[in-house]
Scaffold this motif. Sequence first.
Motif, PDB file in Angstrom:
ATOM      1  N   MET A  37     -18.426   3.233   6.350  1.00  0.00           N
ATOM      2  CA  MET A  37     -19.166   2.176   7.040  1.00  0.00           C
ATOM      3  C   MET A  37     -19.783   2.647   8.357  1.00  0.00           C
ATOM      4  O   MET A  37     -20.427   1.853   9.056  1.00  0.00           O
ATOM      5  N   ASP A  40     -23.476   1.984   8.691  1.00  0.00           N
ATOM      6  CA  ASP A  40     -23.835   0.621   9.072  1.00  0.00           C
ATOM      7  C   ASP A  40     -23.713   0.418  10.574  1.00  0.00           C
ATOM      8  O   ASP A  40     -24.576  -0.199  11.205  1.00  0.00           O
ATOM      9  N   SER A  43     -26.515   2.364  12.310  1.00  0.00           N
ATOM     10  CA  SER A  43     -27.843   1.813  12.023  1.00  0.00           C
ATOM     11  C   SER A  43     -28.074   0.513  12.796  1.00  0.00           C
ATOM     12  O   SER A  43     -29.181   0.255  13.270  1.00  0.00           O
ATOM     13  N   HIS A  44     -27.020  -0.295  12.945  1.00  0.00           N
ATOM     14  CA  HIS A  44     -27.160  -1.514  13.744  1.00  0.00           C
ATOM     15  C   HIS A  44     -27.324  -1.165  15.224  1.00  0.00           C
ATOM     16  O   HIS A  44     -28.064  -1.833  15.950  1.00  0.00           O
ATOM     17  N   MET A  94     -20.170  -1.513  15.683  1.00  0.00           N
ATOM     18  CA  MET A  94     -21.119  -2.295  14.890  1.00  0.00           C
ATOM     19  C   MET A  94     -21.357  -3.657  15.530  1.00  0.00           C
ATOM     20  O   MET A  94     -22.499  -4.126  15.627  1.00  0.00           O
ATOM     21  N   SER A 187     -33.400   5.422   9.707  1.00  0.00           N
ATOM     22  CA  SER A 187     -33.623   3.988   9.922  1.00  0.00           C
ATOM     23  C   SER A 187     -35.111   3.674  10.007  1.00  0.00           C
ATOM     24  O   SER A 187     -35.565   2.626   9.539  1.00  0.00           O
ATOM     25  N   THR A 192     -32.813   0.135   8.558  1.00  0.00           N
ATOM     26  CA  THR A 192     -31.430   0.095   9.047  1.00  0.00           C
ATOM     27  C   THR A 192     -30.482  -0.554   8.051  1.00  0.00           C
ATOM     28  O   THR A 192     -29.286  -0.265   8.047  1.00  0.00           O
ATOM     29  N   LEU A 193     -31.007  -1.441   7.201  1.00  0.00           N
ATOM     30  CA  LEU A 193     -30.151  -2.115   6.231  1.00  0.00           C
ATOM     31  C   LEU A 193     -29.851  -1.252   5.012  1.00  0.00           C
ATOM     32  O   LEU A 193     -29.011  -1.611   4.184  1.00  0.00           O
ATOM     33  N   SER A 196     -27.254   3.332   5.331  1.00  0.00           N
ATOM     34  CA  SER A 196     -25.845   3.565   5.012  1.00  0.00           C
ATOM     35  C   SER A 196     -25.654   3.880   3.533  1.00  0.00           C
ATOM     36  O   SER A 196     -24.835   4.728   3.167  1.00  0.00           O
TER      37      SER A 196
END
Length: 267
Positions: A37, A40, A43-44, A94, A187, A192-193, A196
């Motif tokens: 993870m 994620d 990326s956030h 995150m 990203s 970004t979504l 991951s």
Amino acid sequence: MSILQYSFMQRAFLVGILLAVITPCIGMTIVLRQMSMIGDALSHASLAGVAIGLLLGINPVVGAMAVCVAAALGIEGIRKKLPRYSEISIAVIMSAGIGLAGVLSGFVPNNANFSSFLFGSIVSISTQEMVLVCVVSVLVLLAVFLLYKELFYLGFDENAARISGVPVKKVNIVFMILTAFTVSVASRTVGTLIVSSMLVVPVACGMQMAKSYRNVLFSAIGVAVVTTVAGLTISYYVGLKPGGTIVLLEVIWFVLVIVGKSLLGKE
């Protein structure tokens, strides 16, 4: 009429293939360390960097890289403070990234530009961004080549790696910075979504297709490259989002491998 006659598609294929090579190199260690993870989380965090870049009038990717590096080092720092609950570090960073991105996005004048980073736009990357991806790719491949043994030990057992003389702290910092660089440039191109998934799914496919560390890595890179080329081609002719198409093809590949092994009676 060739798809490669257009300069924007030439850039898209070059960037896509480079990312397809380096994301499994990073993802391999991430998966083995049970930190799937982390992509994620970073990326956030990169979204917050994008917002900062847009607010300051600088390249959003540069802003994303700066915040991603800070977030990656933050994850590593929290992991050291809470070794028994290291996954908390990912959740904390995150949450911070989502919160900061949410607050800053309200001040971004061109919200459409900010939103484009959610799903990426690999077919509209600039020459400057393409050069940035090339530089990051060289750094990642060079680090993986030079630190191959150290990353191998680190992926399976950090304590054993430390006992074996591996400079765990230094290697961890280098690896986290390279992960941050990879996530930030990916990203921009795939979103970004989705980034991951590109770190994890090809490695998951490789683990079903091969047994040794080296063969799993090469299999993962092969899956990523094939699905990236196929995804870009399909998205061009059908009019789909490239990032989402690539990830869906990777997931389909994973499912087909699982089903194929079940039908053949292989574990």
